[in-house]
Motif scaffolding. Structure first.
Motif, PDB file in Angstrom:
ATOM      1  N   GLY A  10       0.771  -1.232   0.000  1.00  0.00           N
ATOM      2  CA  GLY A  10       0.000   0.000   0.000  1.00  0.00           C
ATOM      3  C   GLY A  10       0.799   1.278   0.000  1.00  0.00           C
ATOM      4  O   GLY A  10       0.307   2.306   0.457  1.00  0.00           O
ATOM      5  N   ALA A  11       2.049   1.258  -0.490  1.00  0.00           N
ATOM      6  CA  ALA A  11       2.857   2.470  -0.481  1.00  0.00           C
ATOM      7  C   ALA A  11       2.225   3.581  -1.303  1.00  0.00           C
ATOM      8  O   ALA A  11       2.399   4.764  -1.000  1.00  0.00           O
ATOM      9  N   LEU A  12       1.464   3.212  -2.336  1.00  0.00           N
ATOM     10  CA  LEU A  12       0.827   4.215  -3.197  1.00  0.00           C
ATOM     11  C   LEU A  12      -0.672   4.328  -2.960  1.00  0.00           C
ATOM     12  O   LEU A  12      -1.341   5.102  -3.643  1.00  0.00           O
ATOM     13  N   ASP A  13      -1.181   3.546  -2.010  1.00  0.00           N
ATOM     14  CA  ASP A  13      -2.613   3.609  -1.735  1.00  0.00           C
ATOM     15  C   ASP A  13      -3.011   5.025  -1.323  1.00  0.00           C
ATOM     16  O   ASP A  13      -2.395   5.635  -0.447  1.00  0.00           O
ATOM     17  N   GLY A  14      -4.047   5.533  -1.937  1.00  0.00           N
ATOM     18  CA  GLY A  14      -4.576   6.837  -1.579  1.00  0.00           C
ATOM     19  C   GLY A  14      -3.911   8.006  -2.272  1.00  0.00           C
ATOM     20  O   GLY A  14      -4.415   9.137  -2.189  1.00  0.00           O
ATOM     21  N   VAL A  15      -2.777   7.789  -2.950  1.00  0.00           N
ATOM     22  CA  VAL A  15      -2.067   8.910  -3.584  1.00  0.00           C
ATOM     23  C   VAL A  15      -2.898   9.502  -4.714  1.00  0.00           C
ATOM     24  O   VAL A  15      -3.019  10.727  -4.845  1.00  0.00           O
ATOM     25  N   GLU A  16      -3.493   8.644  -5.557  1.00  0.00           N
ATOM     26  CA  GLU A  16      -4.304   9.165  -6.658  1.00  0.00           C
ATOM     27  C   GLU A  16      -5.508   9.943  -6.117  1.00  0.00           C
ATOM     28  O   GLU A  16      -5.871  10.998  -6.647  1.00  0.00           O
ATOM     29  N   ALA A  17      -6.129   9.410  -5.065  1.00  0.00           N
ATOM     30  CA  ALA A  17      -7.262  10.122  -4.460  1.00  0.00           C
ATOM     31  C   ALA A  17      -6.805  11.472  -3.920  1.00  0.00           C
ATOM     32  O   ALA A  17      -7.475  12.498  -4.105  1.00  0.00           O
ATOM     33  N   PHE A  27     -13.767  16.833  -2.397  1.00  0.00           N
ATOM     34  CA  PHE A  27     -13.861  15.386  -2.327  1.00  0.00           C
ATOM     35  C   PHE A  27     -14.920  14.871  -3.304  1.00  0.00           C
ATOM     36  O   PHE A  27     -14.768  13.812  -3.891  1.00  0.00           O
ATOM     37  N   ARG A  28     -15.990  15.654  -3.449  1.00  0.00           N
ATOM     38  CA  ARG A  28     -17.070  15.224  -4.338  1.00  0.00           C
ATOM     39  C   ARG A  28     -16.605  15.200  -5.796  1.00  0.00           C
ATOM     40  O   ARG A  28     -16.863  14.243  -6.531  1.00  0.00           O
ATOM     41  N   LYS A  29     -15.908  16.244  -6.227  1.00  0.00           N
ATOM     42  CA  LYS A  29     -15.424  16.284  -7.611  1.00  0.00           C
ATOM     43  C   LYS A  29     -14.353  15.220  -7.864  1.00  0.00           C
ATOM     44  O   LYS A  29     -14.286  14.622  -8.946  1.00  0.00           O
ATOM     45  N   ALA A  30     -13.535  14.967  -6.858  1.00  0.00           N
ATOM     46  CA  ALA A  30     -12.523  13.916  -7.002  1.00  0.00           C
ATOM     47  C   ALA A  30     -13.192  12.558  -7.154  1.00  0.00           C
ATOM     48  O   ALA A  30     -12.764  11.715  -7.958  1.00  0.00           O
ATOM     49  N   ALA A  31     -14.260  12.333  -6.377  1.00  0.00           N
ATOM     50  CA  ALA A  31     -14.980  11.067  -6.470  1.00  0.00           C
ATOM     51  C   ALA A  31     -15.596  10.884  -7.849  1.00  0.00           C
ATOM     52  O   ALA A  31     -15.556   9.789  -8.430  1.00  0.00           O
ATOM     53  N   ALA A  32     -16.149  11.971  -8.403  1.00  0.00           N
ATOM     54  CA  ALA A  32     -16.744  11.895  -9.739  1.00  0.00           C
ATOM     55  C   ALA A  32     -15.683  11.601 -10.794  1.00  0.00           C
ATOM     56  O   ALA A  32     -15.913  10.815 -11.729  1.00  0.00           O
ATOM     57  N   GLU A  33     -14.505  12.207 -10.648  1.00  0.00           N
ATOM     58  CA  GLU A  33     -13.433  11.991 -11.622  1.00  0.00           C
ATOM     59  C   GLU A  33     -12.946  10.543 -11.592  1.00  0.00           C
ATOM     60  O   GLU A  33     -12.678   9.943 -12.647  1.00  0.00           O
ATOM     61  N   LEU A  34     -12.843   9.972 -10.405  1.00  0.00           N
ATOM     62  CA  LEU A  34     -12.298   8.622 -10.268  1.00  0.00           C
ATOM     63  C   LEU A  34     -13.368   7.546 -10.314  1.00  0.00           C
ATOM     64  O   LEU A  34     -13.051   6.357 -10.277  1.00  0.00           O
ATOM     65  N   GLY A  35     -14.636   7.945 -10.371  1.00  0.00           N
ATOM     66  CA  GLY A  35     -15.714   6.977 -10.499  1.00  0.00           C
ATOM     67  C   GLY A  35     -16.005   6.199  -9.243  1.00  0.00           C
ATOM     68  O   GLY A  35     -16.389   5.022  -9.317  1.00  0.00           O
ATOM     69  N   VAL A  36     -15.822   6.825  -8.070  1.00  0.00           N
ATOM     70  CA  VAL A  36     -16.123   6.180  -6.795  1.00  0.00           C
ATOM     71  C   VAL A  36     -16.983   7.134  -5.969  1.00  0.00           C
ATOM     72  O   VAL A  36     -17.290   8.250  -6.380  1.00  0.00           O
ATOM     73  N   THR A  37     -17.343   6.696  -4.762  1.00  0.00           N
ATOM     74  CA  THR A  37     -18.162   7.550  -3.904  1.00  0.00           C
ATOM     75  C   THR A  37     -17.287   8.529  -3.132  1.00  0.00           C
ATOM     76  O   THR A  37     -16.095   8.250  -2.882  1.00  0.00           O
TER      77      THR A  37
END
Length: 324
Positions: A10-17, A27-37
């Motif tokens: 998990g060294a890169l886990d969460g970096v893209e988010a 957070f809402r726009k990031a979720a829409a861009e990445l296709g998650v909640t």
């Protein structure tokens, strides 16, 4: 005693988010861009912050901002992540289409047998592939030395390699020029070579190769002598054409000079046959598109050469004799 090691997960886990939230400040726009909640984005960022031991965002009900730690992390993580994405795309691209550098380990003796007539058409068919040919008499470990594949006469390929036939079996022929043979008695038997100047090949291990023949079912290696020792067949071919002596050459290499009268084939009943030229590589499961393209192209070009049934029968007879 062996020590137990674990690979850090998990060294890169969460970096893209994190990068997406930092870019959009939402957070809402990031979720829409990445296709998650939004909840999934929030959990990923919290896990990253916990792992780093520092808060990365200042959150309010109306806005999202970066902390000093977040600014520093962004300045280093963004270009590094973009480089990782670019590297992934470059690797994926080479895995999907024939492109890049194809490195082949090829003995000098084989170059005129196949590569000279394949390379021009291959470049025309696949202009995005660069081909590097390392011509050497040494037996090369293609995996250890970073080659995509090797090309070699079949009898010299290790059994743990995947081998792809590029030519039919062919014979080794003894040849001499009309100038050399003029005034000399043509050899009719293998023993007659004692009275002739024979051009020889030095092997990669330093020894001088005897001339192999087959007499019925009996394999014979003749020790010959003469004025020239070379390290490749093209040199022997040129010397034979110039009348320096007799040479034993791969049939395909001698075919044109025999046809146009520059050389004469001798001792044909005793000609020994090699299994042919093969391309080899270490793992059937991981054939890159560039290598697959070369294999298919070389096989197609080689298929245009006529198959010599007499040569094939001699090859089978020799193989049976050697195995008995």
């Amino acid at each position: 005693m062996k020590q137990n090691f674990t690979v850090r997960q998990g060294a890169l886990d969460g970096v893209e988010a994190f990068l997406s939230v930092a870019e959009h400040r939402s957070f809402r726009k990031a979720a829409a861009e990445l296709g998650v909640t939004p909840s999934a984005i929030s959990q990923a960022v919290r896990a990253l912050e916990a792992r780093l031991g520092a808060a990365l965002f200042i959150r309010t009900t109306r806005s999202v901002g970066l902390t000093e730690a977040g600014e520093r992390f962004l300045s280093r993580a963004k270009p590094a992540f973009e480089e990782l994405v670019a590297a992934s795309e470059a690797a994926r691209d080479l895995g999907l289409r024939p492109a890049g550098l194809l490195r082949l380990a090829v003995p000098r003796a084989v170059v005129p047998l196949i590569l000279e007539r394949v390379m021009v058409s291959f470049h025309q068919a696949y202009p995005e592939i660069e081909v590097e040919i390392a011509a050497s008499a040494e037996l090369v470990d293609v995996a250890a030395e970073g080659f995509d594949a090797g090309i070699r006469l079949g009898q010299f390929i290790s059994p743990d390699m995947v081998a792809v036939r590029l030519t039919p079996p062919f014979s080794f022929v003894v040849v001499g020029s009309p100038d050399y043979l003029r005034g000399r008695k043509r050899p009719k038997r293998i023993d007659d070579l004692r009275d002739h100047a024979c051009l020889r090949m030095r092997r990669s291990n330093g020894s001088i190769a005897p001339w192999p023949f087959i007499d019925g079912n009996k394999a014979i290696e003749a020790i010959v002598s003469g004025p020239l020792i070379a390290h490749d067949y093209p040199t022997l071919l040129g010397a034979a054409i110039q009348g320096l002596g007799l040479a034993q050459l791969p049939g395909p290499l001698a075919k044109a000079p025999i046809a146009d009268g520059r050389l004469e084939a001798l001792l044909a009943p005793f000609a020994v046959t090699t299994p042919g030229v093969f391309l080899y590589y270490p793992d059937r499961r991981h054939v890159s598109p560039k290598l697959r393209a070369f294999i298919e192209h070389a096989k197609y070009r080689s298929a245009k050469a006529p198959y010599d049934a007499t040569t094939a029968r001699k090859s089978r007879k020799l193989n049976r004799a050697n195995s008995s």
